[in-house]
Write an enzyme that holds these catalytic residues in place. Structure first.
Site, mmCIF file in Angstrom:
data_model
loop_
_atom_site.group_PDB
_atom_site.id
_atom_site.type_symbol
_atom_site.label_atom_id
_atom_site.label_comp_id
_atom_site.label_asym_id
_atom_site.label_seq_id
_atom_site.Cartn_x
_atom_site.Cartn_y
_atom_site.Cartn_z
ATOM 1 C CB SER A 105 -0.877 0.024 1.384
ATOM 2 O OG SER A 105 -1.582 1.333 1.560
ATOM 3 C CE1 TYR A 138 -6.497 4.676 -2.052
ATOM 4 C CE2 TYR A 138 -4.630 4.022 -0.499
ATOM 5 C CZ TYR A 138 -5.756 4.093 -1.015
ATOM 6 O OH TYR A 138 -6.492 2.882 -0.197
ATOM 7 C CB THR A 176 -6.548 2.265 -5.145
ATOM 8 O OG1 THR A 176 -5.974 1.309 -4.746
ATOM 9 C CG2 THR A 176 -7.915 2.492 -4.456
ATOM 10 C CE LYS A 198 -8.223 -2.898 -3.853
ATOM 11 N NZ LYS A 198 -8.795 -2.050 -3.375
ATOM 12 C CG HIS A 212 -11.534 0.634 -0.848
ATOM 13 N ND1 HIS A 212 -10.902 1.209 -1.914
ATOM 14 C CD2 HIS A 212 -11.038 0.957 0.322
ATOM 15 C CE1 HIS A 212 -9.633 1.711 -1.059
ATOM 16 N NE2 HIS A 212 -9.619 1.343 0.133
#
Length: 350
Positions: A105, A126, A152, A228, A252
């Site tokens: 992440s 992100y 994402t 995603k 999510h």
């Protein structure tokens, strides 16, 4: 030893602080979509074949060209040091032991380079307000040897997660966003009646991410690109047209738009139109769930929360071993020798 992945949540709940437990378990709004993920998966039926002569099913496959011992990757999840002192390093080691990819992440509590040294990894990105930081993260992921970039796209803002709001949840001082400049952020500053993590996300994330930005990432990055957060087939088609090699059908984990469809309910329509690989995320809790996703056309799944619960009791490797055993048995019972055979099974709705 746990007998199912659900057991780890019960075990972890005895150890974790209430605020951390709610941060992991919670969804957005009234948690309608969170609950729907589970009920929709339970409603999927898979009709087994018989007399196929299968004695030793082989769950191995390739995900985005990456060899995987089973069609599963560890989902990107933030701040894993909340549940284990080693944070992401512990879960990456478990993924390596299980022979599956681990997705790092952007908000990991350990630097991506250290995590990438432990396992076969993909990096989840992100879209940040600071584009230079986005560029830096892409470069770091490439240099660290990550095998794919997963963008994402369903978090223009963080969904309103009422458990965190009611708990006035904030990160403890020792848990930081290790990949970002200025690791100590608003996420560490508690405000009554607010989620400090959501406050940090609002200041760090750029809400206006568009298809043009995704195309820029495709030009900028040499790695296979995964998008995603897809639920609408039209978006799956756009992602493929923008150069994505794969999409992840995901709501999510019920943590963004409450009222969105269950991911498994959106899967078949996306598979039908997507000119790329399709993975499923949200709600997967067993080997039978993996079988269901494969039978509906997914090439694999991401699994998240159950592994955080298992981490909390030092059992991440055990949990992935259990998942492998469950999937292998499900394939055996369905009469499938390989992952490709599972895609030929007939599905329905109970």
């Amino acid at each position: 030893m746990a007998s199912s992945l659900d057991d780890y949540e019960q075990l972890a709940s005895l150890l974790l602080p209430a605020g951390v437990r709610d941060f992991v378990a919670g969804g957005s709004g009234s948690e309608t979509t969170l609950r729907r993920n589970r009920s929709a998966l339970d409603a999927v039926t898979v009709t087994p074949r018989v007399l196929t002569g299968v004695s030793s099913p082989d769950p191995s496959t390739r995900l985005l060209g990456t060899p995987a011992a089973m069609p599963v990757a560890v989902a990107p999840m933030a701040y894993q040091q909340l549940v284990h002192p080693d944070g992401e390093l512990a879960l990456a080691r478990a993924a390596a032991h299980a022979g599956i990819p681990y997705v790092i992440s952007t908000l990991s509590s350990r630097p991506l380079e250290k995590i990438a040294a432990e396992a076969t990894t993909w990096f989840q990105l992100y879209w940040l307000r600071d584009r230079s930081m986005v560029e830096s993260l892409i470069d770091r992921a490439e240099q660290a040897g990550c095998a794919a970039l997963m963008v994402t796209v369903d978090v223009p803002v963080m969904g309103r997660r009422l458990r965190d709001v009611r708990n006035s949840f904030q990160l403890p001082a020792e848990v930081v966003a290790a990949n970002l400049v200025g690791a100590r952020t608003e996420a560490h500053v508690g405000v009554a009646g607010a989620s400090a993590v959501a406050t940090h996300t609002a200041s760090a994330f750029e809400p206006s991410l568009s298809w043009n930005d995704l195309e820029w990432i495709r030009r900028r990055c040499r790695l296979p690109l995964v998008v995603k957060g897809i639920l609408d087939p039209r978006d799956a088609r756009c992602a493929a047209e923008a150069g994505a090699e794969a999409v992840v059908v995901s709501n999510h984990g019920g943590r963004q738009l409450d009222g969105a469809p269950a991911s498994i309910d959106a899967l078949a329509a996306v598979v039908e139109v997507a000119n790329c690989e399709v993975l499923l995320d949200s709600g997967v809790r067993s080997g039978t769930d993996v079988l269901r996703a494969l039978a509906l056309g997914a090439s694999g799944v991401l699994i998240g929360r159950p592994l955080l619960w298992a981490m909390a009791v030092d059992a991440a490797a055990e949990a992935l071993g259990l998942l492998t055993a469950e999937l292998t048995q499900a394939m055996m019972l369905a009469g499938c020798a390989t992952v490709a055979d599972v895609a030929e099974l007939t599905t329905g709705r109970a």
